[in-house]
Design an enzyme around this catalytic site. Structure first.
Site: not given
Ligand code: PLP
Length: 378
Positions: A46, A98, A170, A195
């Site tokens: 961890r 999101y 983000d 992604k």
């Molecule tokens: C998918 C996504 C998230 C969340 O991520 P996860 O890996 O699904 O928990 C946050 N921000 C954006 C822009 C996303 O496309």
């Protein structure tokens, strides 16, 4: 060194004992101590794991950060960042956020005394107007979801510096290959590595990069204290994905540009949101600040019945949530990814019952266009 080149190098020189070209998967929970009060640098997975660290060091280099951190999901990464704030603090956030991030903010962190103002962060006047005495941070999506608005990070960063605010970006939709938020003034970048970074629709992961070493130490304390860390197998898959980030992004963007043009010329399509199209309001700004326009497209069809027809009839393009992987995916934001956004806000943003979102993959572009054509016209 070019980001694509650096991406290929991740983990390459990790195992000096055998010279393994890829970092091994250190599938261990704990590490033996060489002696009393001694450590190999690893004590418990961890707190730190070599496979995860190869990813964390690698993503830090790609973003020009002091340190990187890997989490079990993008949401876990964002939740960890919110621990930097305390009850009474206010954050300004991108309005077409999101859906999962919006849910985390509104349904969970408001219970702990945080408050959030949703503004169009591509409009610096709107961001400035939302400032309150208790504002501590601005949280932006560099390219928004699903309507693909681009934030002027330099301008927001100037505002943040003047008001002692953290700027958190983000950067999921662009990745360090196209945009490095820390270079443009952000303090922290966060990614759903699920992604484009991992890129194969096979791993759920999140990463954070932090510019300032002291702030990074705080983030590390929270990562280790809460423990939503990425496991070694998934860290390895994420590294493997990142190695091909450059070629995937190039191909996906090229496809997206051509598909956006094709959609824009189709009689049944009434609106196309793609920042690579010269008519997009943020086209010029993005051209200035970003290495590309990404591979996400949103578009409106001329009547609601077409939505279901397209979702059911596309064969190559899968009807599925998520984005950024090698396989093209299509989704209906109103009832899927953005169902947790309050209906009034959704309506104001333009997330309606004729809007579809397409994540363009690496398939041959002509095949994708033919798939869309038969679904639209069939
Ligand atoms: C998918 C996504 C998230 C969340 O991520 P996860 O890996 O699904 O928990 C946050 N921000 C954006 C822009 C996303 O496309």
């Amino acid at each position: 060194m070019n980001i694509a080149t650096q991406a290929v190098q991740i983990g390459l020189e990790w195992d000096t004992r055998t010279g393994a070209v890829t970092v091994p998967i250190y599938q261990t929970a704990t590490f033996r101590h060489p002696g009393l009060g001694q450590s190999t640098g690893y004590d418990y997975s961890r707190s730190g794991n070599p496979t995860r660290q190869a990813l964390e060091d690698g993503i830090a280099r790609l973003d020009g950060a002091a340190r990187g951190f890997a989490y079990s999901s993008g949401m876990a990464a964002i939740a960890n960042l919110l621990l930097l704030f305390k009850s009474g603090d206010h954050l300004i956030v991108t309005e077409d956020l999101y859906g999962g991030t919006c849910r985390l903010f509104d349904k969970i962190f408001t219970q702990y005394g945080l408050s959030f103002s949703y503004v169009d962060t591509s409009d610096i006047t709107a961001v400035t107007a939302a400032l309150q005495p208790t504002t501590r941070a601005v949280f932006v999506e560099t390219l928004t979801n699903p309507l693909l608005k681009f934030a002027d990070l330099r301008a927001i960063s100037a505002l943040c510096t003047g008001n002692d605010l953290l700027l958190i970006a983000d950067n999921t939709f662009l990745t360090p290959y196209l945009l490095r938020p820390l270079d443009l003034g952000a303090d922290i970048a966060v990614y759903s590595a699920t992604k484009y970074l991992a890129g194969h629709n096979d791993t759920v992961a999140g990463v954070v990069t932090v510019k300032d070493p002291q702030l990074a130490e705080k983030v590390y304390f929270h990562q280790n204290s809460v423990g939503a860390v990425l496991g070694p197998q998934d860290a390895w898959l994420t590294i493997r994905g990142i190695k091909t980030l450059g070629v995937r992004m190039d191909r996906q963007q090229e496809n997206a540009g051509r598909i956006a043009e094709w959609l824009a010329a189709h009689p049944r399509i009434t609106k196309v949101y793609y920042p690579g199209l010269p008519g997009h309001p943020d086209h010029a700004l993005m051209k200035r600040d970003s290495g590309g326009f990404g591979a996400m497209i949103a578009f409106e069809v001329d009547r609601h019945e077409l939505v279901e027809q397209i979702l059911l009839k596309t064969r190559l393009i899968s009807f599925a949530e998520s984005l950024g992987g090698v396989e093209s995916l299509i989704t209906f934001p109103e009832v899927q990814t953005h169902a947790d956004i309050p209906p009034e806000l959704r309506a104001r943003l333009g997330i309606n019952n004729v809007l579809l979102r397409l994540s363009v993959g690496i398939e041959e572009c002509h095949d994708l266009i033919e798939d869309l054509r038969q679904a639209l016209e069939g």
